[in-house]
Design a protein around this motif. Structure first.
Motif, PDB file in Angstrom:
ATOM      1  N   THR A 110      43.478  95.420  16.731  1.00 17.47           N
ATOM      2  CA  THR A 110      44.708  96.213  16.608  1.00 17.47           C
ATOM      3  C   THR A 110      45.766  95.756  17.615  1.00 17.47           C
ATOM      4  OG1 THR A 110      43.746  97.873  18.081  1.00 17.47           O
ATOM      5  CG2 THR A 110      43.555  98.255  15.713  1.00 17.47           C
ATOM      6  N   ASP A 111      45.373  94.915  18.576  1.00 16.33           N
ATOM      7  CA  ASP A 111      46.349  94.357  19.506  1.00 16.33           C
ATOM      8  C   ASP A 111      47.181  93.260  18.847  1.00 16.33           C
ATOM      9  OD1 ASP A 111      45.624  96.034  21.490  1.00 16.33           O
ATOM     10  OD2 ASP A 111      44.419  94.591  22.619  1.00 16.33           O
ATOM     11  N   ASP A 112      46.632  92.709  17.759  1.00 16.37           N
ATOM     12  CA  ASP A 112      47.359  91.689  17.010  1.00 16.37           C
ATOM     13  C   ASP A 112      48.431  92.385  16.170  1.00 16.37           C
ATOM     14  OD1 ASP A 112      48.288  89.727  15.322  1.00 16.37           O
ATOM     15  OD2 ASP A 112      46.317  89.111  14.603  1.00 16.37           O
ATOM     16  N   THR A 137      45.926  90.250  11.874  1.00 17.97           N
ATOM     17  CA  THR A 137      45.333  89.139  11.121  1.00 17.97           C
ATOM     18  C   THR A 137      43.821  89.300  11.065  1.00 17.97           C
ATOM     19  OG1 THR A 137      47.093  87.691  11.919  1.00 17.97           O
ATOM     20  CG2 THR A 137      45.149  86.633  10.961  1.00 17.97           C
ATOM     21  N   SER A 138      43.272  89.215   9.854  1.00 15.58           N
ATOM     22  CA  SER A 138      41.839  89.412   9.660  1.00 15.58           C
ATOM     23  C   SER A 138      41.079  88.103   9.822  1.00 15.58           C
ATOM     24  CB  SER A 138      41.563  89.982   8.262  1.00 15.58           C
ATOM     25  OG  SER A 138      42.199  91.218   8.086  1.00 15.58           O
ATOM     26  N   LYS A 144      44.882  99.763  10.247  1.00 18.21           N
ATOM     27  CA  LYS A 144      45.768  99.640  11.401  1.00 18.21           C
ATOM     28  C   LYS A 144      45.704 100.811  12.371  1.00 18.21           C
ATOM     29  CE  LYS A 144      49.072  96.696   8.975  1.00 18.21           C
ATOM     30  NZ  LYS A 144      50.475  96.476   8.592  1.00 18.21           N
ATOM     31  N   ARG A 145      44.763 101.696  12.205  1.00 12.86           N
ATOM     32  CA  ARG A 145      44.701 102.852  13.092  1.00 12.86           C
ATOM     33  C   ARG A 145      44.268 102.461  14.505  1.00 12.86           C
ATOM     34  NH1 ARG A 145      47.443 107.206  10.950  1.00 12.86           N
ATOM     35  NH2 ARG A 145      47.249 107.045   8.709  1.00 12.86           N
ATOM     36  N   PRO A 190      39.914  96.619  21.291  1.00 15.96           N
ATOM     37  CA  PRO A 190      40.708  97.056  20.134  1.00 15.96           C
ATOM     38  C   PRO A 190      40.170  96.506  18.811  1.00 15.96           C
ATOM     39  CG  PRO A 190      41.699  95.101  21.064  1.00 15.96           C
ATOM     40  CD  PRO A 190      40.416  95.344  21.834  1.00 15.96           C
ATOM     41  N   TYR A 191      38.844  96.196  18.754  1.00 17.88           N
ATOM     42  CA  TYR A 191      38.314  95.474  17.600  1.00 17.88           C
ATOM     43  C   TYR A 191      37.750  96.406  16.526  1.00 17.88           C
ATOM     44  CZ  TYR A 191      38.835  91.450  20.633  1.00 17.88           C
ATOM     45  OH  TYR A 191      39.358  90.493  21.471  1.00 17.88           O
ATOM     46  N   HIS A 192      37.970  95.979  15.288  1.00 17.64           N
ATOM     47  CA  HIS A 192      37.449  96.683  14.112  1.00 17.64           C
ATOM     48  C   HIS A 192      36.645  95.715  13.258  1.00 17.64           C
ATOM     49  CE1 HIS A 192      40.348 100.313  13.890  1.00 17.64           C
ATOM     50  NE2 HIS A 192      40.412  99.806  15.101  1.00 17.64           N
TER      51      HIS A 192
END
Length: 393
Positions: free
Chosen positions: A85-87, A91-92, A220-221, A129-131
């Motif tokens: 989410t810091d990006d 970008t996935s 994007k949460r 911040p990773y998903h």
């Protein structure tokens, strides 16, 4: 559905005749019937309707074939990866790409549809911040017989502040956005369990005509990291009215819905046959015309080329085959006698006598009465005042 089940049970307790095109064709796989135009093996199915009975399972399980060679293409595509989410562009990083055959739950020729097991998309906060995410795509051949039914399905998102999208892009990019929805509450608001109300889960309709759709859960949460537990959002393209919200679905891990529904959730495809319209009245049917039963009719598909076959009113069976397994006369009198739900469909008042006939039924008034038994207007021919006058003499 009730009519078909009832009709098969009232033939003296006998099994309904096979709904296959030939006795040599497989009629059942495990607990599922395989009605033509679906089938396994040469000569047992119409083009695009081939299925596979996998006997490595117990009981055996039924799957749609996905092969470009015969213009049958029905598969589920899984895209997995991570993002931060810091990006700013979010970008996935796609790490996996996999496909699976779609397993069949049941087939209805009368409704021209089949129900399948479908996987659930997810997006989980791993550590700020990773998903991690999994996108699930239903992918059908654009020239094949199947479409994703917009009438029978709905897009559902489950989670805290979940945002779910339905996209035509297999990567789930926003450029292919079809529809989406957002649930309203945060963790301090208690959502009631039951049908989706926008609290804890949300739902959205989508247009007809889709042969490919990707479900994307929240991407994007940044407000999930309020708990030591992993919090996930889920998205699914699922049969309308099937899912009931549960708080345990929100607070479970990435696999909570997979554990709850190990085969997947129900998704409905509609189908049509051929690439032509129905022949006009008096016009000779084209070669390969699929409505083979003499008691069937042809209906043009409303959202594509092709048509579906239907049994005529007061008939039930398989309109795609001839003979005993095709559309046969139903006994409305037996049906309404054994199934109270059908008495409104086939009315006959207590003053009438239900009498079956080919292609329908009659309900004349009982002897000594006049009127119409269907509308409930049967009255005695010799009225009560006249009877009393005679008895007084």
């Amino acid at each position: 559905m009730l009519l078909a089940a009832a009709s098969s049970q009232l033939a003296g307790g006998e099994q309904a005749p096979p709904m296959t095109i030939s006795p040599r064709c497989l009629a059942e796989c495990g607990n599922l019937k395989i009605p033509y135009p679906f089938g396994t093996g040469p000569g047992c199915f119409l083009g695009g309707f081939e299925v596979i009975c996998n006997h490595t399972f117990f009981p055996p399980r039924l799957f749609l074939v996905h092969s470009l060679d015969d213009h049958t293409y029905a598969q589920e595509v899984f895209t997995s990866g991570t993002y931060s989410t810091d990006d700013i562009e979010h970008t996935s990083n796609m790490s996996e790409w996999d496909t699976m055959r779609m397993e069949i739950m049941d087939i209805s020729v009368s409704r021209a549809e089949l129900r399948l097991y479908a996987a659930v998309s997810s997006d989980c906060g791993i550590r700020p911040p990773y998903h991690s995410f999994t996108h699930v795509t239903t992918r059908l051949h654009p020239e094949g017989p199947f479409l994703i039914s917009a009438i029978r399905n709905v897009l559902i998102g489950v989670g805290l502040n979940v945002e779910v999208q339905l996209s035509t892009s297999m990567r789930g990019s926003y450029g292919g956005l079809i529809t989406g929805c957002i649930s309203q509450p945060n963790s301090t608001i208690a959502a009631k369990e039951g049908p989706c109300s926008g609290l804890g889960c949300c739902e959205a309709a989508f247009p007809e005509g889709l042969w490919q759709a990707t479900v994307v859960a929240d991407r994007k949460r940044t407000d999930w990291y309020t708990s030591e537990n992993v919090i996930c959002s889920f998205g699914m393209l699922v049969e309308k009215g099937w899912y009931n919200y549960s708080s345990e679905d929100v607070y479970g891990d990435e696999y909570c819905l997979s554990k709850k529904y190990p085969k997947g959730v129900p998704q409905v495809l509609s189908f049509a046959v051929g690439n032509l319209s129905c022949p006009r009245q008096g016009q000779r049917p084209p070669q390969g015309y699929a409505c083979l039963s003499g008691n069937s009719s042809c209906v043009d598909a409303s959202n594509r080329t092709g048509y579906v076959c239907k049994c005529l009113k007061h008939y039930d069976g398989n309109p795609y085959i001839r003979g005993a397994g095709g559309c046969q006369d139903i006994d409305e009198c037996q049906l309404r006698e054994h199934y109270s739900k059908l008495r409104k469909k086939y009315p006959c008042s207590i003053g009438g006598i239900c009498k079956n006939k080919i292609g329908g039924y009659d309900c004349p008034c009982k002897p000594g009465m006049k009127g119409d038994g269907r509308t409930g207007t049967c009255t005695e021919k010799f009225p009560v005042p006249a009877k009393m006058a005679v008895e007084a003499l």
